[in-house]
Write a protein that holds these residues in place. Structure first.
Motif, PDB file in Angstrom:
ATOM      1  N   LEU A  32       8.846 -74.884  41.683  1.00 55.79           N
ATOM      2  CA  LEU A  32       8.238 -73.612  41.283  1.00 55.79           C
ATOM      3  C   LEU A  32       7.125 -73.200  42.248  1.00 55.79           C
ATOM      4  N   GLU A  33       6.359 -74.162  42.718  1.00 55.92           N
ATOM      5  CA  GLU A  33       5.299 -73.868  43.693  1.00 55.92           C
ATOM      6  C   GLU A  33       5.891 -73.356  45.007  1.00 55.92           C
ATOM      7  N   ALA A  34       7.041 -73.888  45.409  1.00 54.10           N
ATOM      8  CA  ALA A  34       7.703 -73.418  46.633  1.00 54.10           C
ATOM      9  C   ALA A  34       8.068 -71.944  46.494  1.00 54.10           C
ATOM     10  N   PHE A  35       8.575 -71.560  45.333  1.00 55.69           N
ATOM     11  CA  PHE A  35       8.869 -70.140  45.097  1.00 55.69           C
ATOM     12  C   PHE A  35       7.581 -69.328  45.096  1.00 55.69           C
ATOM     13  N   ARG A  36       6.539 -69.879  44.507  1.00 57.43           N
ATOM     14  CA  ARG A  36       5.268 -69.157  44.429  1.00 57.43           C
ATOM     15  C   ARG A  36       4.646 -68.940  45.807  1.00 57.43           C
ATOM     16  N   LYS A  37       4.908 -69.854  46.743  1.00 61.98           N
ATOM     17  CA  LYS A  37       4.401 -69.681  48.116  1.00 61.98           C
ATOM     18  C   LYS A  37       5.064 -68.481  48.794  1.00 61.98           C
ATOM     19  N   LEU A  38       6.314 -68.207  48.413  1.00 62.63           N
ATOM     20  CA  LEU A  38       6.991 -67.030  48.963  1.00 62.63           C
ATOM     21  C   LEU A  38       6.309 -65.755  48.495  1.00 62.63           C
ATOM     22  N   ASP A  39       5.947 -65.751  47.213  1.00 62.47           N
ATOM     23  CA  ASP A  39       5.314 -64.589  46.591  1.00 62.47           C
ATOM     24  C   ASP A  39       4.610 -65.074  45.334  1.00 62.47           C
ATOM     25  N   PRO A  40       3.288 -64.986  45.287  1.00 66.11           N
ATOM     26  CA  PRO A  40       2.543 -65.492  44.131  1.00 66.11           C
ATOM     27  C   PRO A  40       2.939 -64.838  42.804  1.00 66.11           C
ATOM     28  N   ASP A  41       3.508 -63.638  42.864  1.00 63.84           N
ATOM     29  CA  ASP A  41       3.894 -62.926  41.647  1.00 63.84           C
ATOM     30  C   ASP A  41       5.408 -62.895  41.439  1.00 63.84           C
ATOM     31  N   LEU A  42       6.129 -63.796  42.087  1.00 62.76           N
ATOM     32  CA  LEU A  42       7.581 -63.810  42.022  1.00 62.76           C
ATOM     33  C   LEU A  42       8.063 -64.078  40.592  1.00 62.76           C
ATOM     34  N   PRO A  43       8.838 -63.143  40.028  1.00 63.20           N
ATOM     35  CA  PRO A  43       9.360 -63.362  38.677  1.00 63.20           C
ATOM     36  C   PRO A  43      10.376 -64.504  38.653  1.00 63.20           C
ATOM     37  N   ILE A  44      10.418 -65.235  37.574  1.00 65.22           N
ATOM     38  CA  ILE A  44      11.349 -66.358  37.443  1.00 65.22           C
ATOM     39  C   ILE A  44      12.795 -65.876  37.586  1.00 65.22           C
TER      40      ILE A  44
END
Length: 124
Positions: free
Chosen positions: A17-29
């Protein structure tokens, strides 16, 4: 009695989940789920993606746009996937990973199955 939660499994999920968050801090699940579904079934159509995720086709299209090079209104997307017209059925869009998307998938694989874990499995 509740099942015992393994700390390492929870840590792995948090790292993904942190890897996705690094792409975009507001990335929807929903974007993350869309990416993982596309990675699992490359060449999937947007309609099939919507069906697998249980969402409207318009939502699946929006998710793919956000994961593509250009989001809406000229805003840059994440460039993880690309949607191309199906040459046999022009209204249908086929979704595949970009090179950046493959690199990101490799990074996620390394989190889930670290190199040292792979080496240990080979020698066992």
């Amino acid at each position: 009695m509740p099942a015992r939660v393994r700390h390492d499994e929870v840590l792995t999920v948090v790292q993904v989940l942190e890897a996705f968050r690094k792409l975009d801090p507001d990335l929807p699940i929903q974007y993350a789920l869309s990416f993982m579904t596309i990675a699992q079934s490359e060449g999937i159509s947007i309609g099939e993606l919507a069906e697998r995720l249980g969402i409207a086709q318009s939502s699946a299209s929006r998710n793919v746009a956000a994961l593509s090079r250009w989001h809406s209104f000229g805003k840059a997307g994440l460039d993880l996937v690309q949607a191309q017209e199906d040459p046999r059925e022009r209204r249908r869009k086929i979704v595949t990973l970009t090179d950046k998307g493959r690199e990101f998938l490799d990074a996620l694989r390394a989190i889930v199955n670290p190199p040292e874990q792979r080496r240990a499995a080979k020698t066992a």
